[in-house]
Design an enzyme around this catalytic site. Structure first.
Site, PDB file in Angstrom:
ATOM      1  N   ASP A  16       8.113   2.555  21.177  1.00  0.00           N
ATOM      2  CA  ASP A  16       7.142   3.593  20.805  1.00  0.00           C
ATOM      3  C   ASP A  16       6.005   2.941  20.012  1.00  0.00           C
ATOM      4  OD1 ASP A  16       5.773   5.760  19.701  1.00  0.00           O
ATOM      5  OD2 ASP A  16       7.432   6.417  18.435  1.00  0.00           O
ATOM      6  N   GLU A  64      -1.509   6.921  14.894  1.00  0.00           N
ATOM      7  CA  GLU A  64      -0.804   8.082  15.453  1.00  0.00           C
ATOM      8  C   GLU A  64       0.359   8.513  14.574  1.00  0.00           C
ATOM      9  OE1 GLU A  64       2.022  10.367  18.149  1.00  0.00           O
ATOM     10  OE2 GLU A  64       2.389   8.586  16.961  1.00  0.00           O
ATOM     11  N   HIS A 117      12.273   6.428  17.073  1.00  0.00           N
ATOM     12  CA  HIS A 117      12.005   6.098  15.669  1.00  0.00           C
ATOM     13  C   HIS A 117      13.174   5.370  15.001  1.00  0.00           C
ATOM     14  CE1 HIS A 117       8.232   8.748  14.847  1.00  0.00           C
ATOM     15  NE2 HIS A 117       8.182   8.101  16.004  1.00  0.00           N
TER      16      HIS A 117
HETATM   17 ZN   LIG Z   1       6.486   7.795  17.305  1.00  0.00          ZN
END
Ligand SMILES: [Zn+2]
Length: 369
Positions: free
Chosen positions: A186, A218, A335
């Site tokens: 990610d 982000e 995450h």
């Molecule tokens: Zn993320």
């Protein structure tokens, strides 16, 4: 054979991107790498004031809508808040870091001069834990990082100061069935897809003007793409971020997305944890995606979920309203320091977006009514 070669190239690039430290606000290393990679394909590559990297691919017909396809260059991680006299580091979270995975975990600690040092989140020796402590995940406020230093002076001598970035250790492992496990897929996966798209656009004429953009911040404020849009003024946008798959024992029944079953598309997302924002897919983009999927034979997996948002939430408010679509390579354990994705999905994400872009012509309309 050609497909195998493409998969090997995507895998090598994904690994390279996964391993670059790039906490929100500290994206320089990643931005420079992405800039150089896009220069091989693009007509023009530029950066904006915020640090976004924008690669332009002019189309052959200026009357068809232009499109920005973007992926974020930054990651979640930590910021140093305090250096103890005996050389330990206290930190706070940047972005959605799950505290329950941290104790005993390896990290990279950044310094003011840009170098990174190895460290580890300390954990009370197992033998000293009380029964209650064994059951509990400690909050970030009680955790600390050990870099082996013996004093605050030694830490500061390395250029490590309050405010410096900390990220998960670089980790990359190949699992069975073309699955990759490691740190920061990610959004290394989205950036890898942008390169795959860039390569295709450099070889094949396309009607629509395309901006392939690596965005900043982000994981911090989800507004980097909004600032890139103020430079390019695209007519629509695709955000490359995969949906969290619901195919593990703990998430079965929550959604229909499974690793290896194709490209995910978000029909609806909504943060709902204090932030009243998200994105609802514009029908014309969904219909065009369905057509592209049918043409390529690539399956799309629908997701509608609460609990997350992307830059699309804010980007959609620019220039009188920009239609935005969130889609990408599904992942597991997002995450965590060990995210997992499937290379077959990654390859098909690029192929599907390329078909989507190539199919934008005079007949394509963004009108909702
Ligand atoms: Zn993320």
């Amino acid at each position: 054979m050609e497909r195998d070669e493409l998969k090997a190239r995507l895998k090598a690039r994904l690994k390279e991107y996964m391993e670059i430290p790039r906490l929100s606000g500290y994206e320089e290393k990643m931005a420079r790498k992405f800039y150089e990679d896009m220069k091989q394909y693009a007509h023009k590559v530029e950066t904006d004031q915020a640090g976004n990297v924008i690669a332009s691919f002019p189309g052959t017909d200026s009357s068809v809508p232009s499109i920005m396809v973007f992926a974020h260059m930054d990651t979640i991680g930590f910021v140093i808040t305090c250096i103890t006299p005996d050389g330990f580091l206290k930190v706070d979270r940047v972005g959605g870091v799950p505290e329950k995975v941290l104790q005993g975990l390896g990290v990279r600690v950044g310094s003011e001069n840009g170098s990174y040092y190895s460290g580890v989140f300390g954990m009370k020796s197992y033998h000293a834990l009380t029964p209650a402590e064994k059951e509990r995940a400690d909050g970030i406020g009680s955790l600390f990082i050990d870099i082996g230093a013996v004093s605050a002076e030694e830490v500061r001598g390395l250029g490590i100061e309050v405010g410096c970035p900390v990220v998960y250790d670089a980790f990359y492992k190949e699992l069975l069935n073309d699955r990759i496990c490691g740190s920061y897929t990610d959004d290394a996966s989205g950036l890898t897809t942008l390169c795959q798209i860039g390569e295709a656009l450099s070889r094949t004429p396309h009607k629509a003007t395309v901006y392939l953009t690596g965005t900043v911040m982000e994981e911090y404020n989800a507004r980097g793409a909004m600032l890139a849009q103020r430079k390019v003024h695209a007519d629509m946008a695709i955000c490359l971020l995969g949906a969290g798959a619901g195919d593990t024992p703990d998430l079965k029944g929550t959604n229909n997305v499974a690793l290896g079953d194709g490209v995910s598309v978000n029909l609806f997302n909504f943060h709902g944890k204090g932030t009243l924002n998200g994105n609802i897919i514009p029908r014309p983009m969904l219909e065009h995606l369905k057509k592209s999927a049918k043409k390529t034979g690539i399956p799309i997996q629908r997701q509608a979920a609460r609990g997350a948002l992307s830059d699309s939430a804010y980007l959609q408010l620019e220039d009188g309203g920009i239609p935005c679509m969130d889609m990408g390579t599904p992942d597991r354990y997002s995450h965590s320091p060990m995210e997992v994705l499937d290379l077959k999905d990654l390859q098909r994400t690029g192929e599907l977006v390329i078909e989507f872009i190539m199919g934008i012509d005079k007949e394509f309309s963004l009108n909702r009514f």
